[in-house]
Design an enzyme around this catalytic site. Structure first.
Site, PDB file in Angstrom:
ATOM      1  N   HIS A 130       0.831  -1.204   0.000  1.00  0.00           N
ATOM      2  CA  HIS A 130       0.000   0.000   0.000  1.00  0.00           C
ATOM      3  C   HIS A 130       0.869   1.258   0.000  1.00  0.00           C
ATOM      4  O   HIS A 130       0.689   2.147  -0.842  1.00  0.00           O
ATOM      5  CB  HIS A 130      -0.924  -0.014   1.236  1.00  0.00           C
ATOM      6  N   GLU A 131       1.803   1.322   0.923  1.00  0.00           N
ATOM      7  CA  GLU A 131       2.651   2.514   1.017  1.00  0.00           C
ATOM      8  C   GLU A 131       3.565   2.657  -0.200  1.00  0.00           C
ATOM      9  O   GLU A 131       3.794   3.767  -0.675  1.00  0.00           O
ATOM     10  CB  GLU A 131       3.455   2.512   2.317  1.00  0.00           C
ATOM     11  N   HIS A 134       1.775   4.398  -2.909  1.00  0.00           N
ATOM     12  CA  HIS A 134       1.812   5.856  -2.780  1.00  0.00           C
ATOM     13  C   HIS A 134       3.105   6.431  -3.360  1.00  0.00           C
ATOM     14  O   HIS A 134       3.086   7.473  -4.012  1.00  0.00           O
ATOM     15  CB  HIS A 134       1.674   6.280  -1.315  1.00  0.00           C
ATOM     16  N   CYS A 141      -7.823   4.046  -3.249  1.00  0.00           N
ATOM     17  CA  CYS A 141      -8.734   3.474  -4.245  1.00  0.00           C
ATOM     18  C   CYS A 141     -10.039   3.075  -3.567  1.00  0.00           C
ATOM     19  O   CYS A 141     -10.070   2.757  -2.373  1.00  0.00           O
ATOM     20  CB  CYS A 141      -8.052   2.238  -4.857  1.00  0.00           C
ATOM     21  N   CYS A 146      -8.836  -3.855  -3.285  1.00  0.00           N
ATOM     22  CA  CYS A 146      -7.570  -3.310  -3.786  1.00  0.00           C
ATOM     23  C   CYS A 146      -6.664  -2.959  -2.609  1.00  0.00           C
ATOM     24  O   CYS A 146      -7.121  -2.410  -1.598  1.00  0.00           O
ATOM     25  CB  CYS A 146      -7.814  -2.060  -4.631  1.00  0.00           C
ATOM     26  N   CYS A 165      -5.614  -3.403  -7.787  1.00  0.00           N
ATOM     27  CA  CYS A 165      -6.723  -3.737  -8.682  1.00  0.00           C
ATOM     28  C   CYS A 165      -6.310  -3.373 -10.114  1.00  0.00           C
ATOM     29  O   CYS A 165      -5.273  -2.732 -10.331  1.00  0.00           O
ATOM     30  CB  CYS A 165      -7.990  -2.990  -8.267  1.00  0.00           C
ATOM     31  N   CYS A 168      -5.773   0.482 -10.619  1.00  0.00           N
ATOM     32  CA  CYS A 168      -4.502   0.992 -10.068  1.00  0.00           C
ATOM     33  C   CYS A 168      -3.314   0.441 -10.855  1.00  0.00           C
ATOM     34  O   CYS A 168      -2.350   1.158 -11.109  1.00  0.00           O
ATOM     35  CB  CYS A 168      -4.379   0.636  -8.589  1.00  0.00           C
TER      36      CYS A 168
END
Length: 172
Positions: A130-131, A134, A141, A146, A165, A168
């Site tokens: 996740h990070e 970024h 999202c 996702c 997903c 993304c």
């Protein structure tokens, strides 16, 4: 091939860090190099909150371990906060080169549940992915599942996959 430096700031089992690196490499198609980092975390401790300032920690990791053309990611096991939130699991510079995450609030034993290494590993992989998303310029999202969905609670992390997903992925 582009590279991500996964920097371990803590006493993590070697196998744990290697499994994170393997997953990140697979999910982002980047080579992942594992490094060991050392910082005096006392400099980032807020005695009033009894937590560590993630904003300042992220800046320091970027300053000391950031490398142009490479993503650098610090892995910690301390309770992170930013001034506007009670706690966070991780943080990154949007479109930048550096991110951090902490396993501190990802373990079941924090919530009075049986500790499972597999659960901690899955949650950590999701938070790192996740990070890192970024750092590649991806924002939160709204597609269920996702990895880039926002996670306020550990249960939110459990509800998502460890991957991007298709929307993304297309932006990446």
């Amino acid at each position: 091939m582009p590279q991500i430096n996964l920097i371990s700031f803590g006493q993590f089992e070697v196998d744990f860090v290697h499994k994170i690196a393997e997953s990140v490499s697979h999910d982002y198609n980047y080579k992942v190099a594992i490094r060991e980092g050392h910082l005096d975390l006392a400099d980032f401790f807020d005695p009033t909150r009894r937590q560590y300032n993630a904003n300042e920690l992220l800046k320091m990791v970027d300053t000391l371990f950031g490398d142009s053309g490479v993503k650098s990611f610090g892995l910690f096991n301390v309770d992170l906060f930013i001034p506007i939130l009670t706690y966070i699991f991780g943080q990154a510079f949007l479109g930048g080169r550096t991110g951090i995450a902490s396993t501190f609030r990802l373990s079941n034993d924090r919530y009075g549940l049986a500790n499972k290494k597999e659960t901690l590993l899955e949650r950590t992989i999701k938070e790192v992915n996740h990070e890192l998303g970024h750092t590649f310029g991806l924002v939160h999202c709204h597609v269920p599942g996702c990895v880039m969905t926002s996670s306020t609670y550990v249960e939110d992390i459990d509800q998502k996959k460890s991957t991007l997903c298709s929307n993304c992925r297309a932006q990446f």
